[in-house]
Design a protein around this motif. Structure first.
Motif, mmCIF file in Angstrom:
data_model
loop_
_atom_site.group_PDB
_atom_site.id
_atom_site.type_symbol
_atom_site.label_atom_id
_atom_site.label_comp_id
_atom_site.label_asym_id
_atom_site.label_seq_id
_atom_site.Cartn_x
_atom_site.Cartn_y
_atom_site.Cartn_z
ATOM 1 N N SER A 42 32.850 26.916 54.601
ATOM 2 C CA SER A 42 32.116 25.774 55.160
ATOM 3 C C SER A 42 31.088 25.228 54.180
ATOM 4 C CB SER A 42 31.429 26.189 56.464
ATOM 5 O OG SER A 42 30.513 27.258 56.230
ATOM 6 N N PHE A 43 30.537 26.127 53.326
ATOM 7 C CA PHE A 43 29.561 25.680 52.333
ATOM 8 C C PHE A 43 30.193 24.663 51.386
ATOM 9 C CE2 PHE A 43 27.983 26.114 47.986
ATOM 10 C CZ PHE A 43 26.647 25.784 48.152
ATOM 11 N N TYR A 44 31.385 24.933 50.895
ATOM 12 C CA TYR A 44 32.049 24.042 49.953
ATOM 13 C C TYR A 44 32.486 22.748 50.645
ATOM 14 C CZ TYR A 44 32.075 28.211 47.047
ATOM 15 O OH TYR A 44 31.682 29.309 46.325
ATOM 16 N N ALA A 45 32.910 22.869 51.886
ATOM 17 C CA ALA A 45 33.309 21.665 52.626
ATOM 18 C C ALA A 45 32.115 20.747 52.836
ATOM 19 C CB ALA A 45 33.927 22.053 53.963
ATOM 20 N N LEU A 46 30.979 21.331 53.231
ATOM 21 C CA LEU A 46 29.775 20.526 53.443
ATOM 22 C C LEU A 46 29.236 19.973 52.126
ATOM 23 C CD1 LEU A 46 27.944 22.698 56.122
ATOM 24 C CD2 LEU A 46 29.108 20.521 56.480
ATOM 25 N N SER A 47 29.357 20.749 51.043
ATOM 26 C CA SER A 47 28.919 20.260 49.729
ATOM 27 C C SER A 47 29.751 19.069 49.289
ATOM 28 C CB SER A 47 29.018 21.383 48.695
ATOM 29 O OG SER A 47 28.173 22.461 49.025
ATOM 30 N N ALA A 48 31.061 19.148 49.498
ATOM 31 C CA ALA A 48 31.945 18.036 49.146
ATOM 32 C C ALA A 48 31.617 16.803 49.980
ATOM 33 C CB ALA A 48 33.403 18.435 49.340
#
Length: 278
Positions: free
Chosen positions: A7-13
Motif C-alpha cells: 500500500s505504501f508504494y501504491a499511495l506513493s505512486a
C-alpha cells in the motif's frame, strides 16, 4: 528489517501522479516559454532562447499587458489592506458575542458557496441599476472582497478562539487603555496570522477571474487580459507571460514567508533576552 507494505508504494505512486497533475501544466508552460525565435505553442520545441521573454517587453499587437498588470497589482493591494482591516475589526467585535452574531457570521461566509460568476453578475447589475460606473477599482474591488473577506474572517476567528485573554487582562492591570491593549498586545501577538490574511487577500485578488469578469468595466485586470489574448496571440510570448506571472506570485509568497520568519526570529530573540535578564 521489515519491508514496506504494498500500500505504501501504491499511495506513493498516486501522490506522484497527483503532483504531476497539479504542477505539470505550470512546468509545461515554463518549458515552452523558452522556445526559439521560430518556435510554436506545442512540442517539440524549435530551439531554446530567451526570445519570447524579451519580446514580451516590447509593444504587443493586441492587449495591454503591463497596464493590466499594474491594475491587478493595485487592486490586489487594496483588497489585501481592506481584508486585513475588516477581518481584524470583525474578529474583535465577534469576541463580544453580541446578539445575532451567529446569523451575521453565516451571512458573511455565504458568498463562498455562491458561484463566482453570479456574484460578478449581481454586482455589475447593481452598479448599472444605481447609475454607477462599472470599474475595476469600484465594482471589481467590491466583488473581490466577497471572495477574500470570508477567508480572512475564518482565519482571524480561528486565531481569536485560541487567544489567551490573560495577556489583555495583564495589560489592563497595568493601566493600558483598550486601544493600547489592541495596539501593543493583541496585534503583535497575532501578527503572523495577519500576514497570512494579507497573503490570502492579495493572491486571491491577483488571480481572480470570474468575480472580475463582469465588474472590471472597460479596463482588464491581468487574468482577464491573459484570457483575452489567448484568442489572438499565437506565439510562445503568452507562455512567457504565464511564466513571469507565476514567478511573481511565488516571489510575493516568498516575501511574506520571509517576513514571518524574521518576526519569529525577532520574537525568539526578545524572549531569550528577557529570560537572560531574569
Amino acid at each position: 528489517m521489515d519491508s514496506r507494505p504494498k500500500s505504501f508504494y501504491a499511495l506513493s505512486a498516486f501522490f506522484i501522479l497527483f503532483l504531476l497533475f497539479l504542477y505539470g501544466p505550470t512546468l509545461t508552460i515554463g518549458i515552452l516559454s523558452f522556445q526559439g525565435p521560430k518556435g510554436g505553442l506545442t512540442f517539440p520545441m524549435n530551439g531554446t532562447s530567451m526570445h519570447w521573454f524579451i519580446d514580451l517587453f516590447k509593444q504587443q499587437a493586441v492587449g495591454d499587458i503591463w497596464g493590466s498588470f499594474r491594475r491587478s497589482l493595485m487592486l490586489g493591494l487594496l483588497v489585501m489592506v481592506s481584508t486585513v482591516i475588516v477581518s481584524v475589526s470583525a474578529g474583535l467585535a465577534f469576541r463580544k458575542n453580541f446578539k445575532g452574531s451567529g446569523v451575521l457570521f453565516y451571512m458573511a461566509i455565504t458568498s463562498l458557496v455562491i458561484p463566482s460568476i453570479l456574484i460578478s453578475l449581481g454586482v455589475g447589475l447593481i452598479f448599472n441599476q444605481l447609475g454607477f460606473k462599472v470599474h475595476w477599482a469600484t465594482s471589481g474591488f467590491g466583488s473581490q472582497l466577497t471572495w477574500t473577506l470570508p477567508f480572512g474572517l475564518l482565519i482571524i476567528f480561528a486565531v481569536f478562539n485560541r487567544f489567551d485573554k490573560s495577556y489583555e487582562e495583564a495589560a489592563r492591570d497595568q493601566g493600558a487603555t483598550p486601544w493600547q491593549t489592541i495596539r501593543f498586545v493583541i496585534l503583535p501577538i497575532i501578527a503572523p496570522s495577519l500576514i497570512g490574511v494579507a497573503l490570502f487577500g492579495f493572491t486571491l485578488s491577483y488571480d481572480e477571474f470570474a468575480r472580475t469578469l463582469l465588474t472590471a468595466g472597460s479596463y482588464n485586470t491581468l487574468p482577464l487580459e491573459i484570457f483575452g489574448i489567448t484568442t489572438n496571440v499565437t506565439t510562445p510570448v503568452i507562455y512567457a507571460l504565464g511564466t513571469l506571472t507565476t514567478l511573481f506570485s511565488l516571489l510575493i509568497i516568498a516575501v511574506f514567508l520571509l517576513i514571518v520568519w524574521i518576526m519569529g526570529r525577532r520574537r525568539r530573540k526578545l524572549g531569550s533576552d528577557a529570560g537572560a535578564g531574569v
